[in-house]
Design an enzyme around this catalytic site. Structure first.
Site, short mmCIF file in Angstrom:
data_model
loop_
_atom_site.label_atom_id
_atom_site.label_comp_id
_atom_site.label_asym_id
_atom_site.label_seq_id
_atom_site.Cartn_x
_atom_site.Cartn_y
_atom_site.Cartn_z
CB ALA A 239 -0.91 0.02 1.23
CD GLU B 195 -4.15 -14.63 -1.83
OE1 GLU B 195 -4.18 -13.80 -0.89
OE2 GLU B 195 -3.41 -15.64 -1.83
CG ASN C 218 -6.42 -3.06 -6.79
OD1 ASN C 218 -6.06 -2.09 -7.47
ND2 ASN C 218 -5.95 -3.31 -5.58
CE1 TYR D 89 1.35 -6.35 -6.50
CE2 TYR D 89 -0.96 -6.82 -6.93
CZ TYR D 89 0.03 -6.37 -6.08
OH TYR D 89 -0.29 -5.94 -4.82
C1 LIG Z 1 -1.45 -0.44 -5.95
C2 LIG Z 1 -0.57 0.66 -5.32
C3 LIG Z 1 0.27 0.04 -4.22
C4 LIG Z 1 0.36 1.21 -6.42
O1 LIG Z 1 1.26 2.12 -5.79
P1 LIG Z 1 1.84 3.39 -6.56
O2 LIG Z 1 3.04 3.83 -5.85
O3 LIG Z 1 0.75 4.40 -6.77
O4 LIG Z 1 2.18 2.77 -7.99
P2 LIG Z 1 3.47 3.08 -8.86
O5 LIG Z 1 3.60 4.54 -9.08
O6 LIG Z 1 4.62 2.36 -8.30
O7 LIG Z 1 3.01 2.40 -10.25
C5 LIG Z 1 3.80 1.38 -10.85
C6 LIG Z 1 3.00 0.82 -12.01
O8 LIG Z 1 1.74 0.30 -11.55
C7 LIG Z 1 0.70 0.61 -12.49
N1 LIG Z 1 -0.24 1.54 -11.84
C8 LIG Z 1 -0.16 2.02 -10.58
N2 LIG Z 1 -1.24 2.79 -10.32
C9 LIG Z 1 -2.01 2.78 -11.43
C10 LIG Z 1 -3.24 3.38 -11.76
N3 LIG Z 1 -3.91 4.16 -10.89
N4 LIG Z 1 -3.75 3.14 -12.98
C11 LIG Z 1 -3.10 2.37 -13.87
N5 LIG Z 1 -1.89 1.77 -13.62
C12 LIG Z 1 -1.37 1.97 -12.41
C13 LIG Z 1 1.39 1.24 -13.68
O9 LIG Z 1 1.77 0.19 -14.56
C14 LIG Z 1 2.62 1.86 -13.05
O10 LIG Z 1 3.71 1.98 -13.91
P3 LIG Z 1 3.87 3.32 -14.82
O11 LIG Z 1 3.73 4.48 -13.89
O12 LIG Z 1 5.23 3.19 -15.40
O13 LIG Z 1 2.74 3.28 -15.80
C15 LIG Z 1 -1.44 1.83 -4.79
O14 LIG Z 1 -2.34 2.24 -5.79
C16 LIG Z 1 -2.22 1.50 -3.54
O15 LIG Z 1 -1.73 1.62 -2.42
N6 LIG Z 1 -3.49 1.07 -3.72
C17 LIG Z 1 -4.34 0.76 -2.57
C18 LIG Z 1 -3.91 -0.51 -1.90
C19 LIG Z 1 -3.87 -1.67 -2.86
O16 LIG Z 1 -4.69 -1.81 -3.77
N7 LIG Z 1 -2.87 -2.54 -2.65
C20 LIG Z 1 -2.70 -3.74 -3.44
C21 LIG Z 1 -3.46 -4.84 -2.79
S1 LIG Z 1 -3.31 -6.37 -3.70
#
Ligand SMILES: CC(C)(COP(=O)(O)OP(=O)(O)OC[C@H]1O[C@@H](n2cnc3c(N)ncnc32)[C@H](O)[C@@H]1OP(=O)(O)O)[C@@H](O)C(=O)NCCC(=O)NCCS
Length: 184
Positions: free
Chosen positions: A77, A110, A115, A122
């Site tokens: 997260a 999972e 999402n 991933y």
């Molecule tokens: C999923 C999560 C951890 C991603 O963290 P983040 O720091 O915002 O993501 P990043 O900036 O590292 O993104 C890396 C890649 O993920 C993908 N990505 C991340 N957020 C995205 C979005 N909102 N829409 C589309 N692609 C996305 C893209 O491929 C991105 O690469 P790019 O920027 O080169 O296109 C964050 O959105 C989060 O905390 N979500 C809520 C909790 C959650 O869903 N956790 C996962 C549970 S399984």
């Protein structure tokens, strides 16, 4: 004019990180973990939790268990105000590097079917969907997508990690989005 760029540091979780982790946990997940789950991960050999700090502030975290040759990513997260700056990616990369160092061959997790942000992250690290677990999430009844990596000890996978690491090194920080709270 000098531009101050706060430094992101990713390091193993410490007990004092847990209150800030819990704040993010409650912002990010419909069914947050109890803090005891994070305490249980401290100094427990199969577990590995990494925390992303900017200055003293916790901005993200991720965790996994490595058992035998499998790594199970249990949580990831990023604080909503710090998303889309590759912090989640750096945490995932850090976890996978630890898993590989601990001789894991494959990683699994999972993720909620809805999402897509997490699934895209991933997929960037070679995870692919192998099954759907119907109604896996008790709070909403949503399906889980079960994802696995290919063998992480192969030269092909190491090449993928190296390429992604290189892109991260070159990446410029982007403007953070508002990041809606979503379910785990
Ligand atoms: C999923 C999560 C951890 C991603 O963290 P983040 O720091 O915002 O993501 P990043 O900036 O590292 O993104 C890396 C890649 O993920 C993908 N990505 C991340 N957020 C995205 C979005 N909102 N829409 C589309 N692609 C996305 C893209 O491929 C991105 O690469 P790019 O920027 O080169 O296109 C964050 O959105 C989060 O905390 N979500 C809520 C909790 C959650 O869903 N956790 C996962 C549970 S399984």
């Amino acid at each position: 004019m000098a531009i101050f760029m706060p430094q992101l540091v990713i390091e193993p979780m410490k007990a004092e990180d847990i209150p800030q982790i819990m704040e993010i946990e409650r912002m990010c997940f419909v069914t947050p973990w109890h803090e005891s789950s994070f305490h249980a991960g401290l100094n427990h050999q199969p577990a590995c939790y990494l925390v992303a700090h900017i200055d003293e502030r916790v901005v993200g975290y991720g965790g996994m268990w490595v058992i035998m040759d499998e790594a199970h990513i249990t949580t990831l997260a990023v604080h909503p105000a710090y998303r889309r700056q590759h912090i989640g990616e750096r945490l995932l990369l850090g976890l996978l590097e630890v898993a590989i160092a601990r001789r894991a061959r494959r990683a699994t997790l999972e993720v909620r079917a809805s999402n897509t942000a997490a699934q895209r992250l991933y997929a960037k690290y070679g995870f692919y969907a192998v099954a759907i677990r119907k109604g896996y999430y008790a709070d909403t009844g949503e399906d889980a997508v079960i994802m696995w990596t290919p063998d992480m000890q192969t030269p092909e996978y190491q090449l993928l990690l190296r390429a992604n690491r290189w892109k991260l090194l070159r990446a410029e920080p982007e403007t953070p989005d508002d990041g809606a709270s979503i379910s785990r």
